[in-house]
Design an enzyme around this catalytic site. Structure first.
Site, mmCIF file in Angstrom:
data_model
loop_
_atom_site.group_PDB
_atom_site.id
_atom_site.type_symbol
_atom_site.label_atom_id
_atom_site.label_comp_id
_atom_site.label_asym_id
_atom_site.label_seq_id
_atom_site.Cartn_x
_atom_site.Cartn_y
_atom_site.Cartn_z
ATOM 1 N N HIS A 84 67.544 -49.333 28.667
ATOM 2 C CA HIS A 84 68.026 -50.675 28.327
ATOM 3 C C HIS A 84 68.363 -50.797 26.846
ATOM 4 O O HIS A 84 67.760 -50.148 25.988
ATOM 5 C CB HIS A 84 67.049 -51.764 28.782
ATOM 6 C CG HIS A 84 65.726 -51.813 28.089
ATOM 7 N ND1 HIS A 84 65.522 -52.487 26.907
ATOM 8 C CD2 HIS A 84 64.509 -51.312 28.434
ATOM 9 C CE1 HIS A 84 64.253 -52.403 26.552
ATOM 10 N NE2 HIS A 84 63.616 -51.674 27.453
ATOM 11 N N ASP A 86 68.558 -53.844 25.006
ATOM 12 C CA ASP A 86 67.965 -54.929 24.219
ATOM 13 C C ASP A 86 66.607 -54.542 23.660
ATOM 14 O O ASP A 86 65.942 -53.616 24.143
ATOM 15 C CB ASP A 86 67.839 -56.204 25.049
ATOM 16 C CG ASP A 86 66.879 -56.054 26.225
ATOM 17 O OD1 ASP A 86 66.923 -55.007 26.901
ATOM 18 O OD2 ASP A 86 66.089 -56.982 26.481
ATOM 19 N N ASP A 146 61.854 -48.893 21.952
ATOM 20 C CA ASP A 146 61.859 -49.548 23.253
ATOM 21 C C ASP A 146 63.121 -50.410 23.324
ATOM 22 O O ASP A 146 63.103 -51.551 22.890
ATOM 23 C CB ASP A 146 60.601 -50.399 23.403
ATOM 24 C CG ASP A 146 60.503 -51.125 24.728
ATOM 25 O OD1 ASP A 146 61.276 -50.802 25.649
ATOM 26 O OD2 ASP A 146 59.664 -52.035 24.830
ATOM 27 N N GLU A 180 66.518 -56.451 29.506
ATOM 28 C CA GLU A 180 65.329 -55.992 30.230
ATOM 29 C C GLU A 180 64.077 -56.684 29.718
ATOM 30 O O GLU A 180 63.163 -56.995 30.501
ATOM 31 C CB GLU A 180 65.190 -54.474 30.089
ATOM 32 C CG GLU A 180 64.128 -53.844 30.964
ATOM 33 C CD GLU A 180 62.731 -53.803 30.321
ATOM 34 O OE1 GLU A 180 61.759 -53.480 31.030
ATOM 35 O OE2 GLU A 180 62.633 -54.104 29.105
ATOM 36 N N GLU A 181 64.010 -56.928 28.421
ATOM 37 C CA GLU A 181 62.800 -57.493 27.825
ATOM 38 C C GLU A 181 62.525 -58.925 28.271
ATOM 39 O O GLU A 181 61.414 -59.426 28.106
ATOM 40 C CB GLU A 181 62.896 -57.447 26.296
ATOM 41 C CG GLU A 181 62.981 -56.052 25.702
ATOM 42 C CD GLU A 181 61.694 -55.261 25.850
ATOM 43 O OE1 GLU A 181 60.715 -55.794 26.412
ATOM 44 O OE2 GLU A 181 61.664 -54.103 25.388
ATOM 45 N N ASP A 203 62.024 -45.395 29.873
ATOM 46 C CA ASP A 203 61.559 -46.610 29.208
ATOM 47 C C ASP A 203 60.037 -46.617 29.071
ATOM 48 O O ASP A 203 59.409 -47.667 29.020
ATOM 49 C CB ASP A 203 62.032 -47.837 30.017
ATOM 50 C CG ASP A 203 61.804 -49.150 29.301
ATOM 51 O OD1 ASP A 203 61.661 -49.134 28.064
ATOM 52 O OD2 ASP A 203 61.765 -50.195 29.978
ATOM 53 N N HIS A 385 57.032 -53.493 20.684
ATOM 54 C CA HIS A 385 57.046 -54.940 20.409
ATOM 55 C C HIS A 385 56.250 -55.268 19.153
ATOM 56 O O HIS A 385 55.754 -56.384 19.006
ATOM 57 C CB HIS A 385 56.492 -55.754 21.587
ATOM 58 C CG HIS A 385 57.254 -55.594 22.856
ATOM 59 N ND1 HIS A 385 57.149 -56.496 23.911
ATOM 60 C CD2 HIS A 385 58.156 -54.657 23.266
ATOM 61 C CE1 HIS A 385 57.944 -56.114 24.898
ATOM 62 N NE2 HIS A 385 58.555 -54.988 24.520
#
Length: 417
Positions: A84, A86, A146, A180-181, A203, A385
């Site tokens: 992904h 994002d 990520d 995705e997030e 991922d 994150h």
């Protein structure tokens, strides 16, 4: 620093993280933020240069591309590789400044000006990577491994195939998803158009991890309407919605919070509060691998909301719960061959798989529930994150090695049964 097999993987990764691609939970656009399309356009160009001539941006910003099967492999099931674009909206992600440092067995100074350190005591996993090159930020933003590490692993694999056309393989279907997030990565994903019969999301976390099960997930919204009166004249009249929200949060079980749980333990997590005396909204994440425990957490939250309402009849308290995704394990159990293939790919890349549950979700979970079996492969990063997000260079290269092993094995797979 340069890999003989994947010489461009680090430069490509570093170029990807410079794109500001945070998704937004509040947006109703598809994708949720326009900058994701800038990266999508760049990836289409790269895929075409690697031989995926049909690469394009589909509905909602999903990037698709196909590498045709080599002669003799046309009847093999199509293999999908997915990552992904994002990055998480949970930490700063503007003006990312990646840096490659050698971890020497002590706290790492990330930012001399602001005296920001990556501390061993806080992140002991780093000790496994002694004397390795590791990509950090300057401690003020997340890195974006990520999941731009997943993108880099896949594009590096495609680059390798371009220069090694002798490698036999089935049809290779590549996709890069937006959002995705915020649990919207597969909203516009066209499985039939994608063309794969089985797939893997790149991922995951640290090197060697292989994830076949994830949380069942839901998001709850508690709306609290209070009563506003001038504070100087409010005795016996005002109902402060902020205080009722605080009361609700204080009653959430301390042993069911992210900071007190691990492994298969689920949680109830308030992660956003917005409001005034008149009106407050509390957003709460509900997560559990076990379906029965997941439903029990929903019922507990309903009970707590009812108690808040009963404690203050003058307020109006409502609860909305929306399911986000399911645990993919029951669906992958129906496709054991897909797991056999990826375990073999790890071992052919010299890595013993470490199977563990995801304390989160992936696009693969949603795709698995829609009929495309899709386990989750590591990318090598840590502390996602977070402003302390980082990734060892060797781990990133290892993820590309697994992708290449999957490609090689695809030519040997005649059936998924």
């Amino acid at each position: 620093m340069t890999s003989k097999k994947f010489p461009n993987i680090v430069p490509e990764f570093l170029s990807y993280v410079l794109y500001e691609t945070q998704s937004s939970r509040e947006s109703i656009e598809e994708p949720s933020t326009p900058n994701q399309l800038l990266l999508a356009e760049e990836l289409v160009t790269e895929l075409k240069s690697s031989g995926l001539q049909d690469a394009h941006i589909g509905k909602g910003g999903v990037v698709y591309g196909t590498l045709p099967a080599t002669p003799g492999c046309e009847d093999c099931p199509g293999l999908g590789l997915i990552a992904h674009m994002d990055t998480s909206p949970d930490a700063p992600a503007v003006n990312i400044k990646p840096q490659i440092l050698v971890y020497e067995g002590k706290d790492v100074l990330l930012n001399p000006e602001k005296e920001i350190y990556f501390k061993e005591e806080s992140f002991p996993e780093i000790k496994k990577y002694l004397n390795q090159e590791i990509i950090f930020t300057d401690g003020t933003t997340l890195l974006g491994a990520d999941d731009k590490a997943g993108i880099a692993a896949i594009t590096a694999c495609m680059d390798y195939l371009k220069t090694h056309p002798e490698i036999p393989h089935a049809k290779i279907c590549v996709a890069f998803t937006p959002d995705e997030e915020i649990a919207k990565g597969t909203v516009n994903f066209d499985i039939e158009h994608f063309g794969a019969q089985y797939a893997y999301t790149f991922d995951g976390g640290e090197i060697g991890t292989l994830e076949t099960e994830n949380f069942n997930a839901a998001t709850a919204f508690v709306q609290i309407a209070g009563v506003v009166v001038h504070p100087g004249l409010s005795k016996g009249k005002m109902v402060n919605s902020l205080k009722l929200a605080a009361k609700l949060i204080s009653r959430l079980p301390a042993d069911q919070a992210p900071e007190t749980t691990e492994g298969y333990e689920g949680f109830i997590h308030p992660n956003k509060v917005e409001g005034t005396v008149a009106s407050t909204t509390v957003r709460i994440l509900i997560r559990d691998h076990d379906k029965a425990k997941f439903e029990a957490k929903k019922e507990l939250l309903k009970k707590l909301v009812e108690e808040i309402q009963e404690s203050e009849p003058r307020a109006k308290v409502s609860l909305t719960i929306k399911d986000s995704y399911e645990n993919m394990r029951p669906y992958l159990d129906q496709a054991p061959k897909v797991m056999e293939i990826v375990r073999q790919a790890y071992r052919e890349a010299g890595i013993e798989p470490i199977e563990e549950p995801i304390r989160g979700g992936t696009d693969g979970a949603r795709l698995s529930t829609r009929g495309l079996p899709c386990p989750n492969v590591f990318t090598g990063g840590m502390n996602y994150h977070s402003v302390y997000e980082c990734i060892p260079v060797k781990s990133l290269e290892a993820a590309a090695d697994v992708a290449l092993s999957l490609v090689r094995l695809s030519s040997q797979i005649k059936s998924l049964k």
